[in-house]
Scaffold this motif. Structure first.
Motif, PDB file in Angstrom:
ATOM      1  N   ASP A   1      14.046  24.410  10.236  1.00 51.14           N
ATOM      2  CA  ASP A   1      13.639  24.017  11.589  1.00 51.14           C
ATOM      3  C   ASP A   1      12.397  23.127  11.570  1.00 51.14           C
ATOM      4  OD1 ASP A   1      15.716  25.439  12.673  1.00 51.14           O
ATOM      5  OD2 ASP A   1      14.534  27.231  13.103  1.00 51.14           O
ATOM      6  N   GLY A   2      11.690  23.134  10.451  1.00 50.41           N
ATOM      7  CA  GLY A   2      10.482  22.316  10.348  1.00 50.41           C
ATOM      8  C   GLY A   2      10.762  20.881   9.953  1.00 50.41           C
ATOM      9  N   LEU A   3      12.025  20.578   9.665  1.00 50.39           N
ATOM     10  CA  LEU A   3      12.380  19.211   9.283  1.00 50.39           C
ATOM     11  C   LEU A   3      12.890  18.429  10.486  1.00 50.39           C
ATOM     12  CD1 LEU A   3      12.949  17.014   7.128  1.00 50.39           C
ATOM     13  CD2 LEU A   3      15.232  18.017   6.875  1.00 50.39           C
ATOM     14  N   SER A   4      12.264  17.313  10.735  1.00 49.59           N
ATOM     15  CA  SER A   4      12.756  16.347  11.723  1.00 49.59           C
ATOM     16  C   SER A   4      12.498  14.965  11.141  1.00 49.59           C
ATOM     17  CB  SER A   4      12.035  16.497  13.063  1.00 49.59           C
ATOM     18  OG  SER A   4      10.677  16.091  12.949  1.00 49.59           O
ATOM     19  N   MET A   5      13.232  13.988  11.609  1.00 47.56           N
ATOM     20  CA  MET A   5      13.048  12.637  11.094  1.00 47.56           C
ATOM     21  C   MET A   5      11.657  12.113  11.454  1.00 47.56           C
ATOM     22  SD  MET A   5      15.824  12.207   9.465  1.00 47.56           S
ATOM     23  CE  MET A   5      16.553  10.598   9.146  1.00 47.56           C
ATOM     24  N   ARG A   6      11.171  12.513  12.622  1.00 46.63           N
ATOM     25  CA  ARG A   6       9.822  12.083  13.014  1.00 46.63           C
ATOM     26  C   ARG A   6       8.756  12.686  12.105  1.00 46.63           C
ATOM     27  NH1 ARG A   6       6.022  14.549  15.377  1.00 46.63           N
ATOM     28  NH2 ARG A   6       7.351  16.316  15.929  1.00 46.63           N
ATOM     29  N   LYS A   7       8.899  13.967  11.821  1.00 48.41           N
ATOM     30  CA  LYS A   7       7.929  14.650  10.954  1.00 48.41           C
ATOM     31  C   LYS A   7       8.025  14.136   9.523  1.00 48.41           C
ATOM     32  CE  LYS A   7       6.217  19.329  10.075  1.00 48.41           C
ATOM     33  NZ  LYS A   7       6.465  20.780  10.340  1.00 48.41           N
ATOM     34  N   LEU A   8       9.238  13.878   9.071  1.00 53.22           N
ATOM     35  CA  LEU A   8       9.439  13.338   7.732  1.00 53.22           C
ATOM     36  C   LEU A   8       8.806  11.954   7.615  1.00 53.22           C
ATOM     37  CD1 LEU A   8      10.695  13.446   4.917  1.00 53.22           C
ATOM     38  CD2 LEU A   8      12.857  12.671   5.927  1.00 53.22           C
TER      39      LEU A   8
ATOM     40  N   LYS B   1       0.828  -1.205   0.000  1.00 53.80           N
ATOM     41  CA  LYS B   1       0.000   0.000   0.000  1.00 53.80           C
ATOM     42  C   LYS B   1       0.864   1.256   0.000  1.00 53.80           C
ATOM     43  CE  LYS B   1      -3.924  -2.121   2.382  1.00 53.80           C
ATOM     44  NZ  LYS B   1      -4.807  -2.089   3.585  1.00 53.80           N
ATOM     45  N   THR B   2       1.973   1.218   0.720  1.00 52.63           N
ATOM     46  CA  THR B   2       2.889   2.358   0.788  1.00 52.63           C
ATOM     47  C   THR B   2       4.094   2.087  -0.097  1.00 52.63           C
ATOM     48  OG1 THR B   2       2.232   2.777   3.075  1.00 52.63           O
ATOM     49  CG2 THR B   2       4.277   3.799   2.309  1.00 52.63           C
ATOM     50  N   PRO B   3       4.424   3.001  -1.024  1.00 53.07           N
ATOM     51  CA  PRO B   3       5.591   2.785  -1.880  1.00 53.07           C
ATOM     52  C   PRO B   3       6.842   2.497  -1.053  1.00 53.07           C
ATOM     53  CG  PRO B   3       4.346   4.712  -2.595  1.00 53.07           C
ATOM     54  CD  PRO B   3       3.774   4.276  -1.290  1.00 53.07           C
ATOM     55  N   ILE B   4       7.667   1.609  -1.556  1.00 51.85           N
ATOM     56  CA  ILE B   4       8.889   1.238  -0.843  1.00 51.85           C
ATOM     57  C   ILE B   4       9.792   2.458  -0.698  1.00 51.85           C
ATOM     58  CG2 ILE B   4      10.960  -0.205  -0.956  1.00 51.85           C
ATOM     59  CD1 ILE B   4       9.258  -2.256  -2.506  1.00 51.85           C
ATOM     60  N   LEU B   5      10.346   2.593   0.491  1.00 51.46           N
ATOM     61  CA  LEU B   5      11.244   3.719   0.740  1.00 51.46           C
ATOM     62  C   LEU B   5      12.526   3.586  -0.079  1.00 51.46           C
ATOM     63  CD1 LEU B   5      11.289   4.500   4.564  1.00 51.46           C
ATOM     64  CD2 LEU B   5      10.424   5.924   2.708  1.00 51.46           C
ATOM     65  N   SER B   6      13.009   4.707  -0.520  1.00 55.20           N
ATOM     66  CA  SER B   6      14.295   4.768  -1.205  1.00 55.20           C
ATOM     67  C   SER B   6      14.936   6.088  -0.830  1.00 55.20           C
ATOM     68  CB  SER B   6      14.114   4.690  -2.717  1.00 55.20           C
ATOM     69  OG  SER B   6      13.494   5.880  -3.195  1.00 55.20           O
TER      70      SER B   6
ATOM     71  N   GLN C   1       7.314   4.528   9.787  1.00 54.97           N
ATOM     72  CA  GLN C   1       7.886   4.724  11.100  1.00 54.97           C
ATOM     73  C   GLN C   1       9.249   5.407  10.967  1.00 54.97           C
ATOM     74  OE1 GLN C   1       6.323   3.961  14.067  1.00 54.97           O
ATOM     75  NE2 GLN C   1       4.581   3.549  12.705  1.00 54.97           N
ATOM     76  N   ALA C   2       9.591   6.245  11.926  1.00 52.40           N
ATOM     77  CA  ALA C   2      10.866   6.966  11.868  1.00 52.40           C
ATOM     78  C   ALA C   2      12.048   6.003  11.755  1.00 52.40           C
ATOM     79  CB  ALA C   2      11.023   7.850  13.101  1.00 52.40           C
ATOM     80  N   ALA C   3      11.933   4.847  12.388  1.00 55.88           N
ATOM     81  CA  ALA C   3      13.025   3.871  12.340  1.00 55.88           C
ATOM     82  C   ALA C   3      13.337   3.438  10.909  1.00 55.88           C
ATOM     83  CB  ALA C   3      12.666   2.664  13.187  1.00 55.88           C
ATOM     84  N   SER C   4      12.324   3.488  10.039  1.00 60.91           N
ATOM     85  CA  SER C   4      12.533   3.072   8.648  1.00 60.91           C
ATOM     86  C   SER C   4      13.500   4.003   7.918  1.00 60.91           C
ATOM     87  CB  SER C   4      11.198   3.061   7.894  1.00 60.91           C
ATOM     88  OG  SER C   4      10.276   2.205   8.517  1.00 60.91           O
ATOM     89  N   LEU C   5      13.537   5.253   8.338  1.00 56.95           N
ATOM     90  CA  LEU C   5      14.401   6.226   7.681  1.00 56.95           C
ATOM     91  C   LEU C   5      15.869   5.977   7.994  1.00 56.95           C
ATOM     92  CD1 LEU C   5      12.388   9.503   8.397  1.00 56.95           C
ATOM     93  CD2 LEU C   5      12.332   8.108   6.324  1.00 56.95           C
ATOM     94  N   TYR C   6      16.135   5.470   9.187  1.00 55.81           N
ATOM     95  CA  TYR C   6      17.517   5.354   9.646  1.00 55.81           C
ATOM     96  C   TYR C   6      18.308   4.262   8.934  1.00 55.81           C
ATOM     97  CZ  TYR C   6      16.270   8.700  13.234  1.00 55.81           C
ATOM     98  OH  TYR C   6      15.861   9.839  13.891  1.00 55.81           O
TER      99      TYR C   6
END
Length: 209
Positions: free
Chosen positions: A28-35, A5-10, A42-47
């Motif tokens: 200042d509006g960018l954070s990993m949680r907000k992104l 359902k959600t496109p694979i992260l890249s 989930q934020a963990a997916s970004l790391y």
């Protein structure tokens, strides 16, 4: 197999979403949680792609600097090279003004920025500028470009005529400047760049052999 359902992260998708977030909300509006929320993950997916926000911003800065053109130096005409570089540099920064403070801090280890700096320095020294002068010209051009990209002179005035009329006689038409902001800013940058280049030509003519 059913498609997710959600496109694979890249990394590309992450960078695009992060830049859109910065363009909208500022650095200042960018954070990993907000992104992560923007990407519906989930934020963990970004790391697994970017360990830190700074690492992500470095890659975004590299992509922005890809649009900066240093090919004008290849013919040996330093004035043409500086003109092409400065105009494309300003356009690249002006497209993402919230990123300017981050990019302006310096190339650091950003590969694209270092390639651009290397081409500029090589183009100037190859055209006869001493190395120290070439470094100063690169710095001075950056000051001119960053200042032009980070703010608009014309949009700094209020649209309300009452702010100026009968109070500031030499600014009686200032309320109209914002209507022509893009034109004024473009022509003003051209004026500053031309004057800068004219001054450099005079300086080069008087350098000792």
């Amino acid at each position: 197999m059913a498609r997710p359902k959600t496109p694979i992260l890249s990394p590309v998708r992450i960078r695009r979403a992060a830049l859109a977030l910065v363009d909208r909300d500022g650095l200042d509006g960018l954070s990993m949680r907000k992104l992560a929320a923007e990407l519906d993950v989930q934020a963990a997916s970004l790391y697994s792609h970017y360990r830190t926000k700074d690492e992500l911003l470095q890659d975004i800065a590299n992509e922005i600097m890809e649009d900066v053109d240093v090919s004008g130096f290849t013919g040996g005409d330093w004035r043409h090279g500086l003109t092409v570089w400065a105009r494309s540099y300003r356009a690249a920064l002006a497209a993402h003004p919230h990123m300017v403070p981050f990019i302006a801090m310096g190339p650091g280890r950003r590969e694209v920025s270092l390639h651009r700096a290397d081409a500029v320095h090589g183009g100037l020294t190859g055209a006869g500028w001493p190395a120290r002068q070439a470094t100063m010209i690169g710095a001075a051009t950056k000051y001119l470009v960053v200042g032009a990209a980070i703010s608009s002179f014309s949009r700094g005035f209020d649209d309300d005529v009452r702010v100026y009329v009968n109070r500031y006689p030499n600014l009686s038409q200032a309320h109209r400047l914002s209507e022509h902001a893009a034109e004024i800013d473009e022509e003003s940058f051209g004026l500053a760049l031309s004057a800068f280049l004219d001054g450099l030509e005079a300086r080069l003519a008087h350098l000792p052999d």
